[in-house]
Enzyme design. Structure first.
Site, PDB file in Angstrom:
ATOM      1  N   CYS A  68      -0.393  11.062  -6.878  1.00  0.00           N
ATOM      2  CA  CYS A  68       0.271  11.104  -5.632  1.00  0.00           C
ATOM      3  C   CYS A  68       1.690  11.556  -6.037  1.00  0.00           C
ATOM      4  O   CYS A  68       2.627  10.840  -6.294  1.00  0.00           O
ATOM      5  CB  CYS A  68       0.092   9.965  -4.997  1.00  0.00           C
ATOM      6  SG  CYS A  68       1.351   9.630  -3.562  1.00  0.00           S
TER       7      CYS A  68
ATOM      8  N   CYS B 251       4.482   9.357  -4.223  1.00  0.00           N
ATOM      9  CA  CYS B 251       4.404   7.860  -4.853  1.00  0.00           C
ATOM     10  C   CYS B 251       5.311   7.892  -5.964  1.00  0.00           C
ATOM     11  O   CYS B 251       6.078   6.962  -6.103  1.00  0.00           O
ATOM     12  CB  CYS B 251       2.949   7.532  -5.231  1.00  0.00           C
ATOM     13  SG  CYS B 251       1.729   7.615  -3.762  1.00  0.00           S
TER      14      CYS B 251
END
Length: 106
Positions: free
Chosen positions: A31, A34
């Site tokens: 991600c 993230c």
């Protein structure tokens, strides 16, 4: 104090039974957003270490808690107080926004 890593097994002790608020960052290695907020959360953890614990949970390695909590999208940050989720924020944001949100909830 830097962020701590939380697992399905340690979640109750590290988050639900904590004597101070805990922000759990649900994330995954694949991600991009993230990874963008990771350094900001580390800095916030250092700056607010006396008020809050910031924990990270990898949803790929730990599927139990994220499934129980209905985590659909990441990064998802959930703030727990006294073992209960009280606020959440979905998606990446600049450090000042993240810190402002956390401080407004403490």
């Amino acid at each position: 104090m830097a962020t701590i890593n939380v697992t399905d097994d340690s979640f109750k002790a590290d988050v639900l039974d904590s004597d101070k608020p805990v922000l759990v960052d649900f994330w995954a290695d694949w991600c991009g957003p993230c990874k963008m907020i990771g350094p900001s959360l580390e800095e916030i953890s250092d700056e607010l270490s006396d008020q809050i614990t910031i924990a990270k949970m990898d949803i790929v390695e730990n599927t139990g808690i994220p499934t129980e909590m209905g985590v659909q999208s990441i990064p998802l940050m959930v703030l727990f107080k006294n073992g209960k989720p009280v606020s959440q924020k979905l998606g990446a944001a600049p450090k000042n926004q993240l810190k402002g949100w956390i401080e407004s909830e403490l």
